[in-house]
Design a protein around this motif. Structure first.
Motif, short mmCIF file in Angstrom:
data_model
loop_
_atom_site.label_atom_id
_atom_site.label_comp_id
_atom_site.label_asym_id
_atom_site.label_seq_id
_atom_site.Cartn_x
_atom_site.Cartn_y
_atom_site.Cartn_z
N UNK A 47 -7.71 0.02 -6.74
CA UNK A 47 -7.23 -0.45 -8.04
C UNK A 47 -7.03 -1.96 -7.98
N UNK A 48 -7.72 -2.68 -8.85
CA UNK A 48 -7.49 -4.13 -8.95
C UNK A 48 -6.12 -4.41 -9.56
N UNK A 49 -5.78 -3.60 -10.55
CA UNK A 49 -4.49 -3.76 -11.22
C UNK A 49 -3.34 -3.57 -10.23
N UNK A 50 -3.44 -2.51 -9.41
CA UNK A 50 -2.39 -2.24 -8.44
C UNK A 50 -2.54 -2.99 -7.14
N UNK B 155 0.85 -1.18 0.00
CA UNK B 155 0.00 0.00 0.00
C UNK B 155 0.89 1.23 0.00
N UNK B 156 0.60 2.16 -0.88
CA UNK B 156 1.39 3.37 -0.93
C UNK B 156 1.10 4.25 0.26
N UNK B 157 2.09 5.00 0.64
CA UNK B 157 1.90 5.96 1.73
C UNK B 157 1.05 7.11 1.23
N UNK B 158 -0.02 7.47 1.96
CA UNK B 158 -0.88 8.57 1.50
C UNK B 158 -0.21 9.93 1.69
N UNK B 159 -0.59 10.86 0.84
CA UNK B 159 -0.12 12.24 1.01
C UNK B 159 -0.77 12.82 2.25
N UNK C 289 -10.98 3.10 -9.04
CA UNK C 289 -12.39 3.40 -8.85
C UNK C 289 -12.53 4.15 -7.52
N UNK C 290 -13.20 5.29 -7.54
CA UNK C 290 -13.40 6.07 -6.31
C UNK C 290 -14.41 5.35 -5.43
#
Length: 126
Positions: A90-93, A1-5, A118-119
């Protein structure tokens, strides 16, 4: 999981600034008081359950409220915000992403980090 801004906002308000110059004092009134900053947050669990909060006085209160309304396993706050925040999947990510922005549309645009994003949830403070 990317770190959120994340953003950090610091507001300093003084009723008056007083500068001493020689024998006299110069009194400079403070500019109009800034309105209080409202905080919001969005949390997401591993299975996609979402908890959100808005219009809280502090970032910590907003994060706590978002966590308390997220009921799935391993909830995590993905974004905190002072205007709008959005979370996408994101399913891809194979990941959820949380981002913020100065408007609902910009928060959603920022949260779309993959072509198939998808939001899932967007929240704005009043």
């Amino acid at each position: 999981m990317q770190s959120p801004l994340r953003t950090i906002t610091k507001v300093l308000v003084a009723p008056a600034a007083i500068a001493t110059f020689g024998l006299g004092a110069l009194i400079v009134p403070a500019s109009a008081q800034a309105s209080p900053t409202n905080w919001g947050a969005i949390a997401v669990s591993d299975d996609g359950d979402i908890g959100s909060s808005w219009n809280y006085n502090t970032k910590d209160e907003a994060k706590s409220a978002a966590m308390n309304s997220c009921h799935g396993p391993n909830c995590e706050v993905l974004v905190t915000f002072t205007v709008c925040g959005s979370v996408s999947h994101s399913r891809m990510g194979h990941e959820y992403n949380g981002r913020y922005g100065p408007s609902r549309g910009e928060a959603e645009d920022n949260a779309r980090v993959h072509p198939d994003s998808v939001i899932l949830k967007t929240v704005c403070n009043d």
